[in-house]
Motif scaffolding. Structure first.
Motif, PDB file in Angstrom:
ATOM      1  N   LYS A   4     -20.140  25.317  96.135  1.00 26.61           N
ATOM      2  CA  LYS A   4     -20.064  23.964  95.597  1.00 26.61           C
ATOM      3  C   LYS A   4     -19.319  23.976  94.262  1.00 26.61           C
ATOM      4  CE  LYS A   4     -23.226  20.072  94.957  1.00 26.61           C
ATOM      5  NZ  LYS A   4     -23.137  19.687  93.545  1.00 26.61           N
ATOM      6  N   TYR A   6     -18.511  23.257  90.420  1.00 23.65           N
ATOM      7  CA  TYR A   6     -19.401  23.236  89.254  1.00 23.65           C
ATOM      8  C   TYR A   6     -18.586  23.196  87.977  1.00 23.65           C
ATOM      9  CZ  TYR A   6     -18.503  28.340  88.798  1.00 23.65           C
ATOM     10  OH  TYR A   6     -17.922  29.578  88.645  1.00 23.65           O
ATOM     11  N   LYS A   8     -19.174  24.668  83.938  1.00 20.25           N
ATOM     12  CA  LYS A   8     -19.978  25.498  83.042  1.00 20.25           C
ATOM     13  C   LYS A   8     -19.325  25.517  81.673  1.00 20.25           C
ATOM     14  CE  LYS A   8     -21.902  28.754  86.431  1.00 20.25           C
ATOM     15  NZ  LYS A   8     -23.314  28.433  86.185  1.00 20.25           N
ATOM     16  N   GLU A 198     -18.752  13.763  94.117  1.00 14.90           N
ATOM     17  CA  GLU A 198     -19.583  14.034  92.943  1.00 14.90           C
ATOM     18  C   GLU A 198     -18.739  13.973  91.677  1.00 14.90           C
ATOM     19  OE1 GLU A 198     -22.565  17.471  91.092  1.00 14.90           O
ATOM     20  OE2 GLU A 198     -21.341  17.897  92.861  1.00 14.90           O
ATOM     21  N   LEU A 200     -17.941  15.103  87.988  1.00 15.58           N
ATOM     22  CA  LEU A 200     -18.136  16.245  87.106  1.00 15.58           C
ATOM     23  C   LEU A 200     -17.378  15.971  85.815  1.00 15.58           C
ATOM     24  CD1 LEU A 200     -17.571  19.164  89.653  1.00 15.58           C
ATOM     25  CD2 LEU A 200     -19.762  18.300  88.818  1.00 15.58           C
ATOM     26  N   MET A 208     -14.233  24.672  85.139  1.00 16.86           N
ATOM     27  CA  MET A 208     -14.594  24.003  86.388  1.00 16.86           C
ATOM     28  C   MET A 208     -14.070  24.800  87.564  1.00 16.86           C
ATOM     29  SD  MET A 208     -13.922  20.075  87.738  1.00 16.86           S
ATOM     30  CE  MET A 208     -12.137  20.131  87.527  1.00 16.86           C
TER      31      MET A 208
END
Length: 241
Positions: A4, A6, A8, A198, A200, A208
């Motif tokens: 998936k 993400y 950070k 989604e 982000l 990413m």
């Protein structure tokens, strides 16, 4: 699709002193365990402080790509000296003996990727981002990019490494890259992406990951430029000779 997507932040990641480094530490923001894919062995931010170094090593099965964000230094690669400074990118092919040293008292801070070794051995190089002809990436609006390392300009099939800027109001329309994972590192500015529905959000110091096959778009939400490292692992087939 692999893992998936993400985001950070570098300072939310555990840091450690990399093997064969002295007075240095790194934050790993992407690896196979995080991403669910082995296109990147590591995607990290690393610092080597004054008096530190990376002593000679050889990652036989990994190509390297570095982006120098702060400081100046030099590397000895297969017996040859390569110097670099802020704004430079260094390419080191797999199976190369290499070491790294800061110059002056500022130390070095850089993005570093390790990807799989290509079967075609290439030569190391250092090049300034601004020495590369600019391009407008496909499906980007109010944007510019510097394709610093690609299979067509001295790199290998394992990675593409770009510096990309989205100007205020700029965006990247929805796209899908079926044959390459994405890793980004955001240097300045703020924005968000829609990845498989989604949202982000990100800003300076964030990385990413977007897996191959994921629908994604990007938007600059700030008053300044959204500037980033944008990489593909492996390189997209369309970018290969």
């Amino acid at each position: 699709m692999a893992n998936k997507a993400y985001v950070k932040n570098v300072y939310d990641c555990a840091f450690a002193q990399p093997a064969r480094h002295i007075n240095a530490h790194a934050w790993c923001m992407g690896n196979p365990a995080m991403m669910g894919t082995d296109s990147y062995a590591f995607f990290s931010i690393c610092e080597i402080s004054y008096g530190g170094c990376a002593i000679e090593d050889n990652h036989k099965n990994s190509d390297h790509c570095y982006f120098i964000m702060e400081g100046a230094g030099y590397s000895i690669i297969n017996g040859k000296r390569y110097e670099y400074k802020k704004g430079d990118v260094m390419w080191i092919p797999g199976n190369s003996n290499h070491e790294m040293y800061p110059k002056g008292i500022e130390g070095l801070r850089f993005v570093v990727t390790l990807t799989g070794k290509d079967f075609n051995q290439t030569e190391p190089f250092v090049r300034a981002v601004t020495s590369v002809p600019t391009a407008v990436p496909p499906k980007h609006n109010n944007a510019i990019a510097w394709p610093v390392v690609t299979p067509k300009n001295g790199g290998s099939n394992t990675i593409e490494f770009h510096i990309t800027e989205l100007f205020p109001g700029g965006n990247a329309e929805e796209d899908v890259h079926e044959d390459a994972d994405h890793m980004y590192y955001f240097i300045e500015g703020t924005g968000y992406s829609i990845v498989e529905g989604e949202r982000l959000e990100y800003g300076p110091g964030d990385a990413m990951f977007i897996p191959a096959g994921a629908k994604h778009s990007m938007f600059n939400t700030g008053e300044g430029t959204l500037r980033m490292v944008a990489s593909f692992g492996p390189s997209r087939k369309v970018m290969r000779p």
